[in-house]
Scaffold this active site. Structure first.
Site, PDB file in Angstrom:
ATOM      1  N   VAL A  11       5.127  -3.475   9.109  1.00  0.00           N
ATOM      2  CA  VAL A  11       6.001  -4.183  10.054  1.00  0.00           C
ATOM      3  C   VAL A  11       5.832  -3.611  11.469  1.00  0.00           C
ATOM      4  O   VAL A  11       5.688  -4.358  12.436  1.00  0.00           O
ATOM      5  CB  VAL A  11       7.472  -4.081   9.581  1.00  0.00           C
ATOM      6  CG1 VAL A  11       8.428  -4.586  10.648  1.00  0.00           C
ATOM      7  CG2 VAL A  11       7.659  -4.882   8.298  1.00  0.00           C
ATOM      8  N   THR A  85      11.609   2.636   3.987  1.00  0.00           N
ATOM      9  CA  THR A  85      12.884   2.830   3.282  1.00  0.00           C
ATOM     10  C   THR A  85      12.595   2.735   1.784  1.00  0.00           C
ATOM     11  O   THR A  85      13.015   1.781   1.130  1.00  0.00           O
ATOM     12  CB  THR A  85      13.920   1.761   3.699  1.00  0.00           C
ATOM     13  OG1 THR A  85      13.331   0.460   3.515  1.00  0.00           O
ATOM     14  CG2 THR A  85      14.350   1.918   5.140  1.00  0.00           C
ATOM     15  N   CYS A 279       7.943  -5.394  -1.180  1.00  0.00           N
ATOM     16  CA  CYS A 279       9.252  -5.863  -0.705  1.00  0.00           C
ATOM     17  C   CYS A 279      10.167  -6.381  -1.799  1.00  0.00           C
ATOM     18  O   CYS A 279      11.241  -5.835  -2.028  1.00  0.00           O
ATOM     19  CB  CYS A 279       9.041  -6.933   0.355  1.00  0.00           C
ATOM     20  SG  CYS A 279       8.073  -6.334   1.725  1.00  0.00           S
ATOM     21  N   LYS A 339      -1.033 -10.177  -4.123  1.00  0.00           N
ATOM     22  CA  LYS A 339      -1.150 -11.615  -3.840  1.00  0.00           C
ATOM     23  C   LYS A 339      -2.415 -11.811  -3.017  1.00  0.00           C
ATOM     24  O   LYS A 339      -3.038 -10.826  -2.574  1.00  0.00           O
ATOM     25  CB  LYS A 339       0.071 -12.132  -3.091  1.00  0.00           C
ATOM     26  CG  LYS A 339       0.198 -11.559  -1.702  1.00  0.00           C
ATOM     27  CD  LYS A 339       1.258 -12.295  -0.925  1.00  0.00           C
ATOM     28  CE  LYS A 339       1.287 -11.899   0.517  1.00  0.00           C
ATOM     29  NZ  LYS A 339       2.204 -12.644   1.322  1.00  0.00           N
ATOM     30  N   ARG A 346       0.536  -2.471  -3.850  1.00  0.00           N
ATOM     31  CA  ARG A 346       1.813  -1.875  -4.255  1.00  0.00           C
ATOM     32  C   ARG A 346       2.561  -2.830  -5.181  1.00  0.00           C
ATOM     33  O   ARG A 346       2.686  -4.022  -4.892  1.00  0.00           O
ATOM     34  CB  ARG A 346       2.658  -1.552  -3.012  1.00  0.00           C
ATOM     35  CG  ARG A 346       2.127  -0.322  -2.289  1.00  0.00           C
ATOM     36  CD  ARG A 346       2.889  -0.058  -1.022  1.00  0.00           C
ATOM     37  NE  ARG A 346       2.577  -1.049   0.002  1.00  0.00           N
ATOM     38  CZ  ARG A 346       3.175  -1.102   1.191  1.00  0.00           C
ATOM     39  NH1 ARG A 346       4.105  -0.237   1.496  1.00  0.00           N
ATOM     40  NH2 ARG A 346       2.828  -2.022   2.075  1.00  0.00           N
TER      41      ARG A 346
END
Ligand code: UGA
Length: 471
Positions: A11, A85, A279, A339, A346
């Site tokens: 990000v 995080t 995510c 994907k 991950r």
């Protein structure tokens, strides 16, 4: 505007490159010296379309890299926190990196600053950031904390950032909101899109994008709720696919029927081997944990997660059904990334499946257009890395399609057939039409659609037409 971004992960790096392209002066701060050196030398650490061009365009000019957070904050009006995080053992988000950044900021406050949460964080994080900054002796009116969640997807991160469906800004007062409005103005006033050198947008881009101002708490919840909803959509269609398999229906037809209802929409309704990535799995667990802490048992999310895991087991059962025993069988595998369009592995369902198949004694030759290097870090040399799909299929007892790369959907089927020992394909991503596969001589299993077996050779070849035999 002068902007600091802390954290040069997915990000942070994409946001930094895009803000620079929007005309801002960006300092990207990281404490990983190796990463900084690589970025300064012009390396691009992630596989992402348009990112090399943007880094090339702005590196050393409007985008600089530094390990000095204090100096960067002093020079900036806004500080975006985009550090990791990661999940704790209990599934909560570990916010210690966010906290350590927040602790350094006060010593660099030399005028009004907006501290922006860009990492995905649980509700109430902005309040904690504010408390930590105040505790470290910053004046209450010298800063504000805002939440500006990011909705970019890996593989299309740059265009998702520059052509977003919407921009969400959580700000609790107008002074703070005004800074974020100014940062996004090149997108919201359309000026970026009129530029000759603008990164090209996707067909369905909403130009200019809407900017939605909410409270910081609502913005924090929007991010978690959005990812949870998308994951739920995927688990829902995977559950429907399982019912289709039981009754012999075709999930693709069902998807067409429900996806054309404008209230539902066709996207994120592709059944497969379950969602992965850095995510959805992490954010669902974090959202569930936050809800629990706030007194709500979000059981729906338990089921979304359970269906997702079950989807891999169902796929393994298909491999067993197709091949009976697995020990010593040679499998070709197409796709290792979580994907298509990325080298990220991950929480990749493909990697998890490969690991299970290895434990069952299979020999595996895999091909992924981008993820070999990353896959080697976890699979080492337990599998062969093929240089293309046909090499992966060579002498295989069966070929498994595990990632939805575009190039896997347009293979030369006759060539593939010739390479394989047995023409059996188990497609975890529904990339092919079963009738076409049968016509090309494959036994083909997919998700939520009836399995097909190779069509027998046309009648003319096996028994000559009656007329011909009379003559
Ligand atoms: C996801 C969200 O889509 C982004 O909006 C969000 O910003 C990002 O997480 C994040 O929180 O950072 P991403 O993880 O890059 O983005 O990937 P997706 O395209 O959402 O795919 C996630 C997984 O779901 C993949 O394993 C994919 O194969 C799977 N998937 C996706 C399906 O199985 N079926 C679908 O119809 C769509």
């Amino acid at each position: 505007m002068h902007i600091t971004i802390v954290g040069s992960g997915y990000v942070g790096l994409v946001a930094g490159a895009c803000f620079a392209d929007m005309g801002h002066q960006v300092i990207l701060v990281d404490n990983d010296q190796q990463k900084l050196a690589a970025l300064n030398q012009g390396q691009v650490p992630i596989h992402e379309k348009f990112l090399p061009e943007l880094l090339e365009r702005h590196r050393g000019r409007s985008l600089t890299f530094s390990d000095d957070l204090r100096t960067a904050v002093e020079a900036s009006a806004a500080v975006f926190i985009a550090v990791g995080t990661p999940p704790t053992e209990q599934g909560n988000a570990d916010l210690s990196y966010v906290e350590s950044v927040a602790r350094i900021i006060p010593s660099a406050i030399n005028g009004y600053k907006v501290v922006v949460e860009k990492s995905t964080v649980p509700v109430y994080t902005s309040e904690w950031i504010r408390k930590i900054i105040l505790r470290n002796a910053a004046a209450p009116d010298s800063f504000d904390v805002a939440s500006n969640p990011e909705f970019l997807r890996e593989g299309t991160a740059v265009t998702d950032f520059l052509y977003p469906d919407r921009i969400v800004v959580g700000a609790d007062n107008e002074r703070c909101a005004a800074v974020l409005r100014a940062i996004y103005a090149p997108l919201t006033d359309g000026s970026y899109y009129r530029r000759q050198d603008a990164i090209p947008g996707p067909d369905r881009a909403q130009i200019p994008p809407a900017l939605i101002i909410t409270s910081t708490k609502s913005a924090e919840l929007i991010k978690h709720a959005c990812n949870a909803f998308l994951a739920m959509k995927i688990s829902f269609i995977n559950a429907v696919a399982s019912v289709c398999e039981s009754v012999g229906a075709n999930v693709q037809q069902v998807c067409q029927g429900i996806g054309t209802d404008s209230r539902i929409g066709p996207r994120f309704l592709n059944p497969g081997i379950g969602y992965g990535g850095s995510c959805f799995p992490k954010d669902l667990m974090a959202f569930r944990a936050v809800a629990r802490e706030c007194g709500y048992e979000f059981r729906l999310l338990d089921e979304v997660i359970r269906i997702n895991e079950d989807q891999r087991h169902r796929f393994l059962r298909k491999v067993h059904n197709a091949l009976w025993t697995l020990r010593g069988k040679r499998l070709g595998v197409l796709g290792l990334a979580f994907k298509g369009g990325t080298d990220d592995i991950r929480e990749s369902p493909a990697i998890l499946l490969v690991q299970t198949l290895l434990q069952e004694g299979c020999k595996i030759a895999a091909y992924d257009p981008a993820a070999h290097e990353r896959a080697r870090e976890v699979l080492n040399s337990s599998i062969e890395y093929a240089s293309d799909a046909y090499e992966a299929a060579r002498e295989a007892d069966a070929l498994l399609i595990l990632t939805e790369w575009d190039e896997f959907a347009s293979l030369d089927l006759d060539r593939l057939q010739r390479e394989m020992k047995y023409p059996i394909i188990i497609d975890g991503r529904n990339l092919y039409n079963p009738d076409v596969m049968a016509a090309h001589g494959f036994t083909y299993y997919s998700v939520g659609r009836p399995a097909v077996t190779a069509e027998p050779p046309p009648l003319a070849a096996s028994a000559p037409p009656r007329k011909a035999s009379h003559s």
